[in-house]
Design an enzyme around this catalytic site. Structure first.
Site, mmCIF file in Angstrom:
data_model
loop_
_atom_site.group_PDB
_atom_site.id
_atom_site.type_symbol
_atom_site.label_atom_id
_atom_site.label_comp_id
_atom_site.label_asym_id
_atom_site.label_seq_id
_atom_site.Cartn_x
_atom_site.Cartn_y
_atom_site.Cartn_z
ATOM 1 N N SER A 1 0.830 -1.212 0.000
ATOM 2 C CA SER A 1 0.000 0.000 0.000
ATOM 3 C C SER A 1 0.857 1.251 0.000
ATOM 4 O O SER A 1 1.960 1.271 0.574
ATOM 5 C CB SER A 1 -0.867 -0.008 1.256
ATOM 6 O OG SER A 1 -1.472 1.242 1.450
ATOM 7 N N TYR A 24 -2.276 -1.283 10.873
ATOM 8 C CA TYR A 24 -2.506 -1.784 9.514
ATOM 9 C C TYR A 24 -1.331 -1.403 8.604
ATOM 10 O O TYR A 24 -0.754 -2.257 7.920
ATOM 11 C CB TYR A 24 -3.828 -1.217 8.950
ATOM 12 C CG TYR A 24 -3.857 -1.231 7.441
ATOM 13 C CD1 TYR A 24 -4.033 -2.420 6.742
ATOM 14 C CD2 TYR A 24 -3.647 -0.052 6.713
ATOM 15 C CE1 TYR A 24 -3.994 -2.430 5.357
ATOM 16 C CE2 TYR A 24 -3.612 -0.061 5.334
ATOM 17 C CZ TYR A 24 -3.784 -1.249 4.657
ATOM 18 O OH TYR A 24 -3.738 -1.268 3.291
ATOM 19 N N LYS A 60 1.925 -3.693 6.590
ATOM 20 C CA LYS A 60 2.398 -3.646 5.198
ATOM 21 C C LYS A 60 3.915 -3.422 5.161
ATOM 22 O O LYS A 60 4.635 -4.047 4.381
ATOM 23 C CB LYS A 60 1.666 -2.562 4.406
ATOM 24 C CG LYS A 60 0.184 -2.834 4.214
ATOM 25 C CD LYS A 60 -0.081 -4.121 3.423
ATOM 26 C CE LYS A 60 -1.548 -4.442 3.288
ATOM 27 N NZ LYS A 60 -1.823 -5.777 2.737
HETATM 28 C C1 UD1 Z 1 -6.890 4.027 3.592
HETATM 29 C C2 UD1 Z 1 -5.455 3.684 3.845
HETATM 30 C C3 UD1 Z 1 -4.928 2.804 2.759
HETATM 31 C C4 UD1 Z 1 -5.775 1.564 2.675
HETATM 32 C C5 UD1 Z 1 -7.198 1.984 2.394
HETATM 33 C C6 UD1 Z 1 -8.072 0.735 2.349
HETATM 34 C C7 UD1 Z 1 -3.968 5.215 5.002
HETATM 35 C C8 UD1 Z 1 -3.266 6.518 4.959
HETATM 36 N N1 UD1 Z 1 -4.674 4.892 3.940
HETATM 37 O O1 UD1 Z 1 -6.915 4.898 2.475
HETATM 38 O O2 UD1 Z 1 -3.613 2.412 3.012
HETATM 39 O O3 UD1 Z 1 -5.294 0.730 1.689
HETATM 40 O O4 UD1 Z 1 -7.652 2.871 3.407
HETATM 41 O O5 UD1 Z 1 -8.945 0.597 3.381
HETATM 42 O O6 UD1 Z 1 -3.891 4.503 5.959
HETATM 43 N N2 UD1 Z 1 -13.294 10.355 3.304
HETATM 44 C C9 UD1 Z 1 -14.332 11.194 3.651
HETATM 45 N N3 UD1 Z 1 -15.477 10.634 4.144
HETATM 46 C C10 UD1 Z 1 -15.651 9.286 4.296
HETATM 47 C C11 UD1 Z 1 -14.570 8.427 3.914
HETATM 48 C C12 UD1 Z 1 -13.416 8.995 3.443
HETATM 49 O O7 UD1 Z 1 -14.229 12.421 3.545
HETATM 50 O O8 UD1 Z 1 -16.722 8.853 4.754
HETATM 51 C C13 UD1 Z 1 -12.056 10.931 2.747
HETATM 52 C C14 UD1 Z 1 -10.826 10.610 3.583
HETATM 53 O O9 UD1 Z 1 -10.664 11.578 4.592
HETATM 54 C C15 UD1 Z 1 -9.739 10.640 2.515
HETATM 55 C C16 UD1 Z 1 -10.450 10.166 1.254
HETATM 56 O O10 UD1 Z 1 -11.834 10.356 1.494
HETATM 57 O O11 UD1 Z 1 -9.301 11.964 2.294
HETATM 58 C C17 UD1 Z 1 -10.187 8.690 0.960
HETATM 59 O O12 UD1 Z 1 -10.463 7.950 2.124
HETATM 60 P P1 UD1 Z 1 -10.523 6.345 2.132
HETATM 61 O O13 UD1 Z 1 -11.357 5.889 1.000
HETATM 62 O O14 UD1 Z 1 -10.922 5.930 3.505
HETATM 63 O O15 UD1 Z 1 -9.049 5.898 1.803
HETATM 64 P P2 UD1 Z 1 -7.657 6.297 2.520
HETATM 65 O O16 UD1 Z 1 -7.860 6.715 3.918
HETATM 66 O O17 UD1 Z 1 -6.956 7.236 1.605
#
Ligand code: UD1
Length: 344
Positions: A125, A150, A154
């Site tokens: 990741s 997590y 990795k």
């Molecule tokens: C995270 C992990 C990544 C992992 C992936 C799979 C980290 C830094 N990243 O990715 O390694 O492989 O999850 O589970 O640990 N967001 C919202 N509202 C929501 C959900 C998300 O605003 O309800 C935003 C988050 O703040 C982020 C973006 O959307 O900015 C993507 O979030 P998400 O899809 O959860 O992925 P990551 O956190 O980037």
């Protein structure tokens, strides 16, 4: 050419099984269904015409894993997806994460060594980079202190693989994914998280289908053009195809070194609001969302430098954000048996 896909009924695993079958590989799946179900093997068959062999057991069980490998000495390669992946849960249950993600990897490596199965593709990741000092981030960027157990699994997994390779005849490719989203064009398989989704796109599509009240956008005060956090979203089918390229590269003995590491991203960063806008465009709907506080542990921005993968693997992500969001939305509607008409 028989390939083991661990976690093959999961989100990325199932899409990869389909792409492997398209290229003529025979697939054996091992999965304990901790976050998926056996019906996915039937759905794979609906797409490809071939049902993969499915064995249901826990790869953290040493005896069962050793027995599996004894019965499958003819494997040409292994693609190892099976792992826990929820960041927040890993903070609450670190030992569960270390045990599951690391013990299963060690059992697989032992099985490979004992049965002369030389090729491993490992699911890593971009979380290993933390908040990178330079963007786009290349494979040469330093590994940062892990933000979560997590993420640490990795990092440690990559180290376990490196040390094991050093002392054996095994080869491995670690693929560092950015943010996989989207679904198969058939709408037969897609991302189906159990319970309330942690990730952005399943939360968007579940909100639009009526399962969730409203999407919470985590923070609009980041140092980015619109204040929301930026990620490199990549279509799951593009990602799946990279796994087929990687495993073929190993089988064809085309590796430059016995442990290779590649970024899998598009090289383009999109903000949370960009993803919402894309959803509203492709669906013709207005998404119900509100801005809330930042989520703990989130980084501001990350996107890949995919040059090394593009050149060395000869692979490139092809699908754009609208296609990613569109396929995710079509899948959600197909899965729920509901069509939500566009409001304009
Ligand atoms: C995270 C992990 C990544 C992992 C992936 C799979 C980290 C830094 N990243 O990715 O390694 O492989 O999850 O589970 O640990 N967001 C919202 N509202 C929501 C959900 C998300 O605003 O309800 C935003 C988050 O703040 C982020 C973006 O959307 O900015 C993507 O979030 P998400 O899809 O959860 O992925 P990551 O956190 O980037």
């Amino acid at each position: 050419m028989k390939i083991l896909v661990t976690g093959g009924t999961g989100y990325i695993g199932s899409h990869t099984v389909v792409e492997l079958q398209h290229k003529g590989y025979e697939v054996v799946i091992v999965d304990n269904h901790s976050n998926s179900s056996a019906e996915i093997a039937d759905k794979i068959a609906d797409i490809s015409g071939t049902k993969p062999t499915l064995e249901i057991f826990d790869l953290a069980d040493q005896a069962l894993t050793a027995d599996f490998f004894k019965r499958n000495k003819d494997l040409k390669g292994i693609i190892h997806f099976a792992a826990y992946k929820a960041v927040g849960e890993s903070v609450a249950e670190p030992l569960m994460y270390y045990r599951n993600n690391l013990v299963s990897l060690m059992n697989i490596l032992e099985g490979m060594k004992e049965n002369n199965i030389p090729n491993l593709v490992f699911s890593s990741s971009c979380t290993v980079y933390g908040q990178p000092d330079e963007l786009p981030v290349s494979e040469k960027a330093p590994i940062k202190f892990a933000e979560s157990p997590y993420g640490n699994t990795k990092q440690i997994s990559e180290e376990i693989i490196r040390d094991t390779l050093h002392a054996s005849e095994l080869n491995a490719i670690a693929l560092r994914y950015f943010n996989p989203i989207g679904a198969h064009d058939s709408s037969i398989i897609g991302e189906l998280p159990l319970g309330i989704p942690n990730n952005l796109v399943p939360f968007i599509t579940q909100t639009a289908i009526g399962l969730r009240e409203s999407l919470s956008v985590f923070g609009d005060d980041y140092e980015t053009p619109d204040g929301t956090a930026i990620r490199d979203y990549i279509h799951v089918v593009d990602l799946a195809k990279a796994h087929v390229v990687a495993v073929s590269r190993m089988i064809d003995s085309n590796m430059n070194q016995k442990f290779e590491i590649f970024n899998l991203g598009t090289g383009i960063g999109y903000s949370v609001l960009d993803v919402i806008k894309s959803f509203e465009k492709v669906s013709g709907l207005k998404l119900n969302y509100k801005i809330v506080d930042r989520r703990e542990g989130d980084i501001t921005k990350v996107w890949a430098n995919p040059d090394f993968s593009n050149e060395v693997l000869g692979w490139k992500a092809e699908r754009d954000l609208d296609n990613m969001v569109d396929t995710a939305w079509k899948w959600e509607q197909a899965y729920r048996g509901k069509t939500i008409a566009s409001s304009h």
